[in-house]
Design a protein around this motif. Structure first.
Motif, PDB file in Angstrom:
ATOM      1  N   SER A  13       6.056  -6.962   3.982  1.00 50.23           N
ATOM      2  CA  SER A  13       5.774  -6.358   2.667  1.00 50.23           C
ATOM      3  C   SER A  13       6.028  -4.852   2.696  1.00 50.23           C
ATOM      4  CB  SER A  13       4.321  -6.621   2.264  1.00 50.23           C
ATOM      5  OG  SER A  13       4.090  -7.985   2.096  1.00 50.23           O
ATOM      6  N   LEU A  14       5.633  -4.210   3.803  1.00 48.80           N
ATOM      7  CA  LEU A  14       5.856  -2.767   3.941  1.00 48.80           C
ATOM      8  C   LEU A  14       7.350  -2.453   4.023  1.00 48.80           C
ATOM      9  CD1 LEU A  14       2.970  -1.947   6.435  1.00 48.80           C
ATOM     10  CD2 LEU A  14       3.174  -1.104   4.099  1.00 48.80           C
ATOM     11  N   GLU A  15       8.094  -3.309   4.694  1.00 45.93           N
ATOM     12  CA  GLU A  15       9.542  -3.092   4.793  1.00 45.93           C
ATOM     13  C   GLU A  15      10.221  -3.257   3.436  1.00 45.93           C
ATOM     14  OE1 GLU A  15      10.583  -5.837   7.803  1.00 45.93           O
ATOM     15  OE2 GLU A  15       9.883  -4.568   9.453  1.00 45.93           O
ATOM     16  N   LYS A  16       9.748  -4.230   2.647  1.00 45.19           N
ATOM     17  CA  LYS A  16      10.292  -4.392   1.297  1.00 45.19           C
ATOM     18  C   LYS A  16       9.974  -3.167   0.444  1.00 45.19           C
ATOM     19  CE  LYS A  16      10.330  -9.443   0.889  1.00 45.19           C
ATOM     20  NZ  LYS A  16       9.753 -10.617   0.175  1.00 45.19           N
ATOM     21  N   GLU A  59       3.925   0.501  14.733  1.00 46.04           N
ATOM     22  CA  GLU A  59       3.852   0.577  13.273  1.00 46.04           C
ATOM     23  C   GLU A  59       2.433   0.336  12.774  1.00 46.04           C
ATOM     24  OE1 GLU A  59       6.077  -1.076  14.946  1.00 46.04           O
ATOM     25  OE2 GLU A  59       8.089  -0.521  14.249  1.00 46.04           O
ATOM     26  N   ILE A  60       1.764  -0.667  13.335  1.00 49.61           N
ATOM     27  CA  ILE A  60       0.399  -0.973  12.901  1.00 49.61           C
ATOM     28  C   ILE A  60      -0.537   0.188  13.202  1.00 49.61           C
ATOM     29  CG2 ILE A  60      -1.595  -2.461  13.344  1.00 49.61           C
ATOM     30  CD1 ILE A  60       0.372  -4.789  13.694  1.00 49.61           C
ATOM     31  N   GLU A  61      -0.355   0.808  14.372  1.00 48.78           N
ATOM     32  CA  GLU A  61      -1.179   1.967  14.733  1.00 48.78           C
ATOM     33  C   GLU A  61      -0.939   3.121  13.767  1.00 48.78           C
ATOM     34  OE1 GLU A  61      -1.983   4.973  18.529  1.00 48.78           O
ATOM     35  OE2 GLU A  61      -0.508   3.356  18.687  1.00 48.78           O
ATOM     36  N   LEU A  62       0.335   3.350  13.427  1.00 49.65           N
ATOM     37  CA  LEU A  62       0.666   4.410  12.469  1.00 49.65           C
ATOM     38  C   LEU A  62       0.014   4.140  11.121  1.00 49.65           C
ATOM     39  CD1 LEU A  62       2.310   6.832  11.342  1.00 49.65           C
ATOM     40  CD2 LEU A  62       4.192   5.223  10.955  1.00 49.65           C
ATOM     41  N   GLU A 110       4.073   2.691  -7.509  1.00 46.45           N
ATOM     42  CA  GLU A 110       4.574   2.340  -6.179  1.00 46.45           C
ATOM     43  C   GLU A 110       3.655   2.850  -5.075  1.00 46.45           C
ATOM     44  OE1 GLU A 110       6.923   0.306  -5.552  1.00 46.45           O
ATOM     45  OE2 GLU A 110       7.572   0.065  -7.628  1.00 46.45           O
ATOM     46  N   MET A 111       3.074   4.045  -5.263  1.00 51.54           N
ATOM     47  CA  MET A 111       2.164   4.573  -4.245  1.00 51.54           C
ATOM     48  C   MET A 111       0.856   3.775  -4.201  1.00 51.54           C
ATOM     49  SD  MET A 111       3.504   6.909  -2.402  1.00 51.54           S
ATOM     50  CE  MET A 111       2.052   7.560  -1.592  1.00 51.54           C
ATOM     51  N   LYS A 112       0.405   3.295  -5.360  1.00 51.96           N
ATOM     52  CA  LYS A 112      -0.794   2.449  -5.369  1.00 51.96           C
ATOM     53  C   LYS A 112      -0.511   1.141  -4.645  1.00 51.96           C
ATOM     54  CE  LYS A 112      -4.339   0.370  -8.291  1.00 51.96           C
ATOM     55  NZ  LYS A 112      -4.386  -0.834  -7.445  1.00 51.96           N
ATOM     56  N   LYS A 113       0.669   0.591  -4.883  1.00 51.69           N
ATOM     57  CA  LYS A 113       1.063  -0.639  -4.195  1.00 51.69           C
ATOM     58  C   LYS A 113       1.131  -0.417  -2.692  1.00 51.69           C
ATOM     59  CE  LYS A 113       4.753  -4.120  -4.280  1.00 51.69           C
ATOM     60  NZ  LYS A 113       6.076  -4.466  -4.865  1.00 51.69           N
ATOM     61  N   PHE A 114       1.691   0.718  -2.285  1.00 51.65           N
ATOM     62  CA  PHE A 114       1.778   1.085  -0.869  1.00 51.65           C
ATOM     63  C   PHE A 114       0.383   1.196  -0.255  1.00 51.65           C
ATOM     64  CE2 PHE A 114       3.209   4.567   2.285  1.00 51.65           C
ATOM     65  CZ  PHE A 114       3.508   3.622   3.249  1.00 51.65           C
ATOM     66  N   SER A 115      -0.524   1.852  -0.978  1.00 47.08           N
ATOM     67  CA  SER A 115      -1.898   2.026  -0.503  1.00 47.08           C
ATOM     68  C   SER A 115      -2.613   0.685  -0.376  1.00 47.08           C
ATOM     69  CB  SER A 115      -2.669   2.943  -1.455  1.00 47.08           C
ATOM     70  OG  SER A 115      -4.003   3.090  -1.046  1.00 47.08           O
ATOM     71  N   ASP A 116      -2.399  -0.192  -1.360  1.00 48.51           N
ATOM     72  CA  ASP A 116      -3.045  -1.516  -1.328  1.00 48.51           C
ATOM     73  C   ASP A 116      -2.569  -2.336  -0.129  1.00 48.51           C
ATOM     74  OD1 ASP A 116      -4.436  -0.909  -3.610  1.00 48.51           O
ATOM     75  OD2 ASP A 116      -3.078  -1.970  -4.963  1.00 48.51           O
ATOM     76  N   ILE A 117      -1.275  -2.266   0.181  1.00 53.39           N
ATOM     77  CA  ILE A 117      -0.752  -2.989   1.349  1.00 53.39           C
ATOM     78  C   ILE A 117      -1.341  -2.414   2.631  1.00 53.39           C
ATOM     79  CG2 ILE A 117       1.320  -3.608   2.655  1.00 53.39           C
ATOM     80  CD1 ILE A 117       2.907  -3.362   0.035  1.00 53.39           C
ATOM     81  N   LEU A 118      -1.347  -1.075   2.706  1.00 53.11           N
ATOM     82  CA  LEU A 118      -1.855  -0.419   3.917  1.00 53.11           C
ATOM     83  C   LEU A 118      -3.345  -0.654   4.135  1.00 53.11           C
ATOM     84  CD1 LEU A 118      -0.141   3.098   4.004  1.00 53.11           C
ATOM     85  CD2 LEU A 118       0.316   1.138   5.456  1.00 53.11           C
ATOM     86  N   ASP A 119      -4.058  -0.979   3.073  1.00 51.72           N
ATOM     87  CA  ASP A 119      -5.497  -1.182   3.198  1.00 51.72           C
ATOM     88  C   ASP A 119      -5.834  -2.313   4.167  1.00 51.72           C
ATOM     89  OD1 ASP A 119      -8.047  -0.299   2.411  1.00 51.72           O
ATOM     90  OD2 ASP A 119      -8.288  -2.078   1.161  1.00 51.72           O
ATOM     91  N   TRP A 120      -4.854  -3.203   4.380  1.00 49.56           N
ATOM     92  CA  TRP A 120      -5.061  -4.303   5.323  1.00 49.56           C
ATOM     93  C   TRP A 120      -4.686  -3.901   6.744  1.00 49.56           C
ATOM     94  CZ3 TRP A 120      -7.358  -8.837   4.074  1.00 49.56           C
ATOM     95  CH2 TRP A 120      -7.470  -9.138   2.721  1.00 49.56           C
ATOM     96  N   ALA A 121      -3.906  -2.839   6.894  1.00 46.70           N
ATOM     97  CA  ALA A 121      -3.383  -2.468   8.215  1.00 46.70           C
ATOM     98  C   ALA A 121      -4.501  -2.150   9.186  1.00 46.70           C
ATOM     99  CB  ALA A 121      -2.447  -1.264   8.089  1.00 46.70           C
ATOM    100  N   GLY A 122      -4.420  -2.736  10.374  1.00 45.04           N
ATOM    101  CA  GLY A 122      -5.382  -2.433  11.426  1.00 45.04           C
ATOM    102  C   GLY A 122      -6.709  -3.131  11.271  1.00 45.04           C
TER     103      GLY A 122
END
Length: 596
Positions: A346-349, A262-265, A310-322
């Protein structure tokens, strides 16, 4: 100068000036950052010599804060300059399209060329100097695929759908500034966009984080906070915190194994999702008048859920990924607070709330992306017209030109309506027969995707296009060009027998055999196609075929001619009624040096 040309030139001039000014500002700020660092080092050294340790700490903190402000400002200016430079590039590409230089564009869709398709190779739909190369300005993988499906007619539209798309494309054509904003956002943090299917699959998943994983993360995080507290109180030595963090590091590595995929994705798609969130925000905020676009946009809001938010929130969370793989700050944060575990939660929520909507949101974005590309035609070609879609298998146009030839295109009037079903096109070599067949074919392709066409007036029924124009040998399959032609004709006949609404374009049919067989075969084929309801054009050098017009009311003759000036052959490429009365083969042989 057309409105589009004026628009592009004005934008290039304005943005070029701004880009140059920003370049100077970027350089000044860049040097300022270096000066600040050197100044900090000098001041600290001077204070160190005077043994003013507390002053060193204070000065370092103050100058570091100032440096961070400069860095933040520098990054913002740099990103803004990148946007301006992208706008310059977009407008320069617009000018190239207007000037017929689109064949220099790298993306020509050549991977979609297909010898077995009913028309795409013959009509230059893909490849160099193609329709796709001309109009494509998509910025998402899905938008590009949507455009490809439309051009290949994998998505066959009915009359009402085409009319609704025409309204949408006309409206989008008037929104040139807005369309360019979408292109900028799509290219600003461009990624390969290759894991879109994996993202959709993840969004449809229902699995959630293991409670044990969350419990372990919470336990070790609280233990670390408690250890820091004890160290501050002097109850345990500082080395105890280091030992605790080492244990946390091992636990983080163990937990990361269960989240690795998941983190790699997320790490691979976060740039794409950033672009998606920006594009969807532009789409949701824009006001549209056409029914088709209003219906599309309505899919971005459901049950009081805003796609852009919701997409901005998704992007903000993903910004930390990896980030832990290359960011020291995040690595420390992860070891102390187990941020990867809580990031995943957070991503699952987010998925629980929006997972079932994500694919629909992306489909809207992809369709708008494809429509924006088609809208280039509407904006850049003021004299083009939107075709009238008929219920009958007919085609008619006034001043029809080839869309890819630009100003070089010679316009012609043509009609195949009522009892007329087949047009025989005769004329000498190089007089324009093949180009005219492609002119009609390409304009039909554009008609069926809702685009304007290169004509003053154009009307057509919705028909399946079949062509036989560029047959060639296939040595791997041991197929000669003549046999390849026969195979394409066979597909055409089978389709007509099934009751398909057929529009065919046949260029010099049966040219691989002797004149007697060619003549006989052509007569039989034309009569058979008429019998099964086919409509289309046949170009030929066989002037005797033109006698069919007297025998069959369904057939009409047209021709192209040549003329001579100073012993040089010339063509006007004007379509005339009747059969050809001129020939130029002998003259061309003489020009080549063959004595006759």
């Amino acid at each position: 100068m057309s409105l589009a040309e004026e628009f592009y030139k004005n934008n290039i001039e304005k943005n070029s000036k701004e880009s140059n000014a920003l370049s100077s500002k970027v350089n000044v700020i860049g040097w300022s950052r270096l000066v600040v660092v050197l100044l900090c080092a000098l001041v600290d050294y001077f204070l160190y010599k005077q043994n003013k340790i507390m002053m060193i700490v204070v000065v370092t903190i103050v100058i570091t804060g100032f440096f961070l402000i400069l860095m933040f400002y520098h990054n913002n200016i740099f990103e803004y300059k990148k946007r301006i430079d992208l706008l310059i590039n977009i407008n320069e590409k617009g000018l190239k399209r207007l000037g017929g230089e689109f064949k220099k564009f790298k993306d020509n869709g050549s991977e979609y060329l297909d010898d077995e398709h009913s028309f795409i190779n013959d009509l230059d739909v893909f490849g160099n100097n193609s329709i796709f190369q001309y109009i494509n300005s998509t910025v998402t993988k899905g938008g590009r695929e949507e455009l490809v499906k439309l051009l290949k007619r994998e998505k066959v539209l009915v009359s009402n759908e085409i009319k609704e798309r025409q309204e949408a494309i006309r409206e989008l054509g008037e929104k040139a500034v807005w369309r360019q904003k979408i292109i900028v956002e799509g290219n600003l943090k461009k990624s390969q966009d290759i894991h879109l299917d994996s993202l959709i699959k993840w969004s449809e998943g229902k699995e959630s984080s293991s409670p044990l994983r969350l419990a372990i993360a919470c336990t070790f995080m609280l233990a670390t906070i408690f250890s820091i507290y004890l160290a501050i109180k002097g109850i345990v030595p500082l080395s105890f915190i280091i030992l605790d963090l080492m244990v946390n590091f091992l636990v983080v590595k163990i937990l990361a194994k269960s989240m690795a995929k998941e983190i790699e994705l997320f790490d691979s798609i976060k740039s794409s999702v950033y672009g998606y969130s920006k594009i969807l925000c532009l789409i949701e905020d824009e006001k549209f008048e056409s029914l088709y676009l209003k219906t599309l946009i309505s899919k971005l809001k459901s049950n009081k859920v805003s796609c852009k938010y919701e997409m901005k929130k998704f992007s903000d969370i993903l910004d930390w990924a990896g980030n832990s793989s290359y960011n020291a700050f995040y690595l420390i944060l992860n070891i102390v607070l187990f941020s990867d575990v809580f990031l995943m939660r957070s991503l699952e929520k987010w998925r629980e709330k929006n997972g079932d909507k994500l694919e629909d949101w992306l489909k809207v974005m992809h369709e708008i992306d494809a429509l924006n590309s088609i809208a280039n035609l509407s904006f850049e070609n003021e004299t083009w017209t939107y075709p009238v879609i008929l219920n009958e298998n007919e085609i008619e146009g006034i001043n029809i030109g080839h869309p890819l030839l630009g100003k070089k295109s010679v316009r012609n009037k043509f009609s195949l309506r009522g009892e007329k079903k087949v047009s025989l096109i005769t004329g000498s070599n190089m007089s324009g027969k093949s180009t005219f067949l492609r002119t009609l074919g390409v304009n039909l392709v554009l008609s069926y995707i809702g685009a304007p066409v290169c004509a003053d007036k154009f009307s057509c029924g919705i028909m399946n296009i079949y062509t036989c124009m560029r047959t060639k040998d296939n040595l791997e399959e041991s197929i000669s060009s003549f046999y390849a032609e026969i195979l394409r004709i066979k597909i055409l006949i089978e389709a007509s027998k099934k009751g398909e609404k057929i529009f065919f374009l046949l260029d010099e049919i049966f040219k691989g055999t002797n004149s007697k067989d060619r003549h006989t075969g052509a007569i039989v084929l034309i009569k058979q196609l008429i019998q099964y309801g086919g409509v289309g054009l046949v170009s030929t050098h066989d002037l005797e075929l033109c006698d069919l017009e007297r025998e069959n009311k369904s057939i009409i003759n047209y021709n192209f001619r040549e003329f001579y000036e100073n012993d040089k052959i010339k063509f006007d490429y004007i379509l005339r009624n009747g059969k050809s009365e001129t020939q130029n083969a002998i003259h061309l042989m003489k020009l080549a040096g063959i004595e006759i």
